[in-house]
Design a protein around this motif. Structure first.
Motif, PDB file in Angstrom:
ATOM      1  N   ILE A  68      18.223 -27.370  -5.214  1.00 18.50           N
ATOM      2  CA  ILE A  68      18.060 -26.019  -5.386  1.00 18.50           C
ATOM      3  C   ILE A  68      18.175 -25.440  -6.793  1.00 18.50           C
ATOM      4  N   HIS A  69      18.662 -25.990  -7.557  1.00 18.93           N
ATOM      5  CA  HIS A  69      18.919 -24.982  -8.819  1.00 18.93           C
ATOM      6  C   HIS A  69      18.455 -25.398  -9.981  1.00 18.93           C
ATOM      7  N   GLY A  70      17.842 -27.012  -9.224  1.00 17.02           N
ATOM      8  CA  GLY A  70      16.749 -27.579 -10.826  1.00 17.02           C
ATOM      9  C   GLY A  70      15.282 -26.406 -10.486  1.00 17.02           C
ATOM     10  N   ARG A  71      15.012 -26.215  -8.748  1.00 19.13           N
ATOM     11  CA  ARG A  71      14.233 -25.838  -8.246  1.00 19.13           C
ATOM     12  C   ARG A  71      14.142 -24.078  -9.257  1.00 19.13           C
ATOM     13  N   LEU A  72      15.381 -23.095  -8.755  1.00 18.75           N
ATOM     14  CA  LEU A  72      15.541 -22.345  -9.237  1.00 18.75           C
ATOM     15  C   LEU A  72      14.976 -21.919 -11.199  1.00 18.75           C
ATOM     16  N   LEU A  73      15.601 -22.773 -11.898  1.00 21.57           N
ATOM     17  CA  LEU A  73      15.239 -22.823 -12.919  1.00 21.57           C
ATOM     18  C   LEU A  73      14.423 -23.283 -13.516  1.00 21.57           C
ATOM     19  N   ALA A  74      13.855 -23.655 -13.289  1.00 26.20           N
ATOM     20  CA  ALA A  74      12.149 -23.476 -13.190  1.00 26.20           C
ATOM     21  C   ALA A  74      11.298 -22.822 -13.025  1.00 26.20           C
ATOM     22  N   ALA A  75      11.815 -21.736 -11.682  1.00 24.38           N
ATOM     23  CA  ALA A  75      11.050 -20.394 -11.624  1.00 24.38           C
ATOM     24  C   ALA A  75      11.168 -19.558 -12.763  1.00 24.38           C
ATOM     25  N   LEU A  76      12.561 -19.432 -13.758  1.00 26.45           N
ATOM     26  CA  LEU A  76      12.937 -18.818 -14.562  1.00 26.45           C
ATOM     27  C   LEU A  76      12.288 -19.729 -15.827  1.00 26.45           C
ATOM     28  N   GLY A  77      11.536 -20.477 -15.567  1.00 24.04           N
ATOM     29  CA  GLY A  77      11.334 -21.101 -17.120  1.00 24.04           C
ATOM     30  C   GLY A  77      11.829 -21.648 -17.977  1.00 24.04           C
ATOM     31  N   GLY A  78      13.269 -22.330 -17.195  1.00 30.48           N
ATOM     32  CA  GLY A  78      14.106 -23.296 -18.000  1.00 30.48           C
ATOM     33  C   GLY A  78      15.532 -22.207 -18.473  1.00 30.48           C
ATOM     34  N   THR A  79      15.286 -20.816 -18.508  1.00 24.80           N
ATOM     35  CA  THR A  79      16.192 -20.280 -19.410  1.00 24.80           C
ATOM     36  C   THR A  79      17.281 -18.964 -18.558  1.00 24.80           C
ATOM     37  N   GLU A  83      18.032 -10.296 -16.341  1.00 25.27           N
ATOM     38  CA  GLU A  83      16.205  -9.811 -16.364  1.00 25.27           C
ATOM     39  C   GLU A  83      15.256 -10.636 -15.561  1.00 25.27           C
ATOM     40  N   GLY A  84      15.142 -12.294 -16.425  1.00 25.24           N
ATOM     41  CA  GLY A  84      14.595 -13.359 -16.019  1.00 25.24           C
ATOM     42  C   GLY A  84      15.284 -13.415 -13.511  1.00 25.24           C
ATOM     43  N   LEU A  85      16.147 -13.018 -13.631  1.00 25.99           N
ATOM     44  CA  LEU A  85      16.846 -13.527 -12.217  1.00 25.99           C
ATOM     45  C   LEU A  85      16.439 -12.246 -11.461  1.00 25.99           C
ATOM     46  N   LEU A  86      16.467 -10.954 -12.041  1.00 20.72           N
ATOM     47  CA  LEU A  86      15.682  -9.604 -11.298  1.00 20.72           C
ATOM     48  C   LEU A  86      14.419  -9.699 -10.761  1.00 20.72           C
ATOM     49  N   ALA A  87      13.856 -10.345 -12.156  1.00 19.11           N
ATOM     50  CA  ALA A  87      12.228 -10.297 -11.526  1.00 19.11           C
ATOM     51  C   ALA A  87      11.745 -10.704 -10.699  1.00 19.11           C
ATOM     52  N   LEU A  88      12.026 -12.157 -10.233  1.00 18.66           N
ATOM     53  CA  LEU A  88      11.517 -13.059  -9.413  1.00 18.66           C
ATOM     54  C   LEU A  88      11.644 -12.587  -7.844  1.00 18.66           C
ATOM     55  N   PRO A  89      10.860 -12.327  -7.584  1.00 23.04           N
ATOM     56  CA  PRO A  89      10.593 -12.164  -6.010  1.00 23.04           C
ATOM     57  C   PRO A  89      11.060 -12.584  -5.450  1.00 23.04           C
ATOM     58  N   PRO A  90      11.681 -12.102  -4.141  1.00 18.54           N
ATOM     59  CA  PRO A  90      12.114 -12.863  -3.002  1.00 18.54           C
ATOM     60  C   PRO A  90      11.791 -13.860  -2.508  1.00 18.54           C
ATOM     61  N   GLU A  91       9.945 -13.840  -2.060  1.00 17.51           N
ATOM     62  CA  GLU A  91       9.376 -15.611  -1.547  1.00 17.51           C
ATOM     63  C   GLU A  91      10.012 -16.903  -2.636  1.00 17.51           C
ATOM     64  N   LEU A 106      22.747 -13.927  -6.589  1.00 17.84           N
ATOM     65  CA  LEU A 106      22.880 -13.480  -8.349  1.00 17.84           C
ATOM     66  C   LEU A 106      21.387 -12.578  -8.334  1.00 17.84           C
ATOM     67  N   GLN A 107      20.977 -11.941  -7.457  1.00 18.83           N
ATOM     68  CA  GLN A 107      20.565 -10.505  -8.394  1.00 18.83           C
ATOM     69  C   GLN A 107      21.427  -9.520  -8.204  1.00 18.83           C
ATOM     70  N   ASP A 108      22.469  -9.227  -7.469  1.00 14.25           N
ATOM     71  CA  ASP A 108      23.999  -8.249  -7.451  1.00 14.25           C
ATOM     72  C   ASP A 108      24.631  -8.904  -8.778  1.00 14.25           C
ATOM     73  N   LEU A 109      24.838 -10.275  -9.439  1.00 11.47           N
ATOM     74  CA  LEU A 109      24.954 -10.476 -10.526  1.00 11.47           C
ATOM     75  C   LEU A 109      24.167 -10.153 -12.092  1.00 11.47           C
ATOM     76  N   ALA A 110      23.333 -10.124 -11.657  1.00 15.76           N
ATOM     77  CA  ALA A 110      22.545  -9.730 -12.838  1.00 15.76           C
ATOM     78  C   ALA A 110      22.212  -8.299 -13.449  1.00 15.76           C
ATOM     79  N   GLY A 111      22.230  -7.151 -11.319  1.00 13.27           N
ATOM     80  CA  GLY A 111      22.428  -6.507 -11.921  1.00 13.27           C
ATOM     81  C   GLY A 111      23.678  -5.898 -12.823  1.00 13.27           C
ATOM     82  N   LYS A 112      24.707  -6.314 -12.419  1.00 13.70           N
ATOM     83  CA  LYS A 112      25.767  -5.913 -12.812  1.00 13.70           C
ATOM     84  C   LYS A 112      26.118  -6.375 -13.965  1.00 13.70           C
TER      85      LYS A 112
END
Length: 222
Positions: A68-79, A83-91, A106-112
């Motif tokens: 799961i973590h690997g897929r999340l990193l891929a969705a974030l472009g590896g970084t 801002e990147g976390l908040l930009a990811l759509p729920p799907e 994750l979105q709460d962490l990014a927002g805070k």
């Protein structure tokens, strides 16, 4: 037990603190002889990335969490950025395998992070006490005291963290000092003689559980 007298010189690393405590306490001296000095891997991630990993890995087996973590990193472009976390759509978060609760965390962490509730820049963290860091991180959905304490110990290398709620620490203390496993409340004052190096004491409690009770090797001590 009376414990060691206060250290007369301030250590800057786990290894140096362990040497100081071993010179003052026979139980820790034995543990240092049997287990060696603490071995901690250098932090390999940013502070934010380490917290994201902690959230993803909660209550999951290692292989499933890693996927799961690997897929999340891929969705974030590896970084990992707030801002990147908040930009990811729920799907996208769902397709990575994240539960709704973890996606919200994750979105709460990014927002805070972005609004300053959680401070992760090095100068800001240096200005905060351990209790302040724990309080800020604990304001994030899905981050509790234990996760915040592990962040302090292993990401920030703070030397005086005492995670009394950790069952491994409690069991290891009981085994090393030959007493029944203490409750978190009972364990709290038992760490006082080892200030300002209670993180090192906790590390050796984990090792005691591995050495004396056959507990599985932990990522915390390897």
């Amino acid at each position: 037990m009376s414990g060691p007298p206060p250290a007369t010189r301030k250590a800057r690393s786990y290894q140096a603190a362990a040497a100081i405590l071993a010179g003052r306490d026979p139980v820790l001296r034995r543990l240092v002889d049997e287990a060696g000095l603490p071995r901690l891997r250098p932090p390999a991630e940013s502070h934010l990335a380490s917290l994201v990993r902690a959230i993803v890995y909660q209550q999951l087996a290692g292989s499933a969490a890693a996927a799961i973590h690997g897929r999340l990193l891929a969705a974030l472009g590896g970084t990992v950025t707030a801002e990147g976390l908040l930009a990811l759509p729920p799907e996208t978060l769902r397709s990575a395998g994240l539960s709704a609760a973890k996606a919200a965390s994750l979105q709460d962490l990014a927002g805070k992070v972005l609004d300053g509730t959680v401070v992760l820049d090095p100068p800001g963290l240096r200005a905060e006490s351990d209790d302040e860091v724990v309080a800020r991180l604990s304001a994030v959905r899905g981050i509790g005291k234990w996760t915040a304490e592990m962040f302090l110990m292993f990401q920030l290398r703070r030397l005086d963290v005492w995670p009394t709620g950790d069952l491994g620490v409690r069991k290891g203390y009981g085994l090393a000092w030959g007493i029944p496993t203490p409750t978190a409340k009972q364990l709290d004052p038992l760490g006082d003689p080892y200030r300002p190096y209670r993180s090192v004491l906790a590390w050796y409690c984990w090792r005691a559980a591995e050495l004396y009770a056959g507990a599985a090797d932990s990522a915390l001590t390897r």
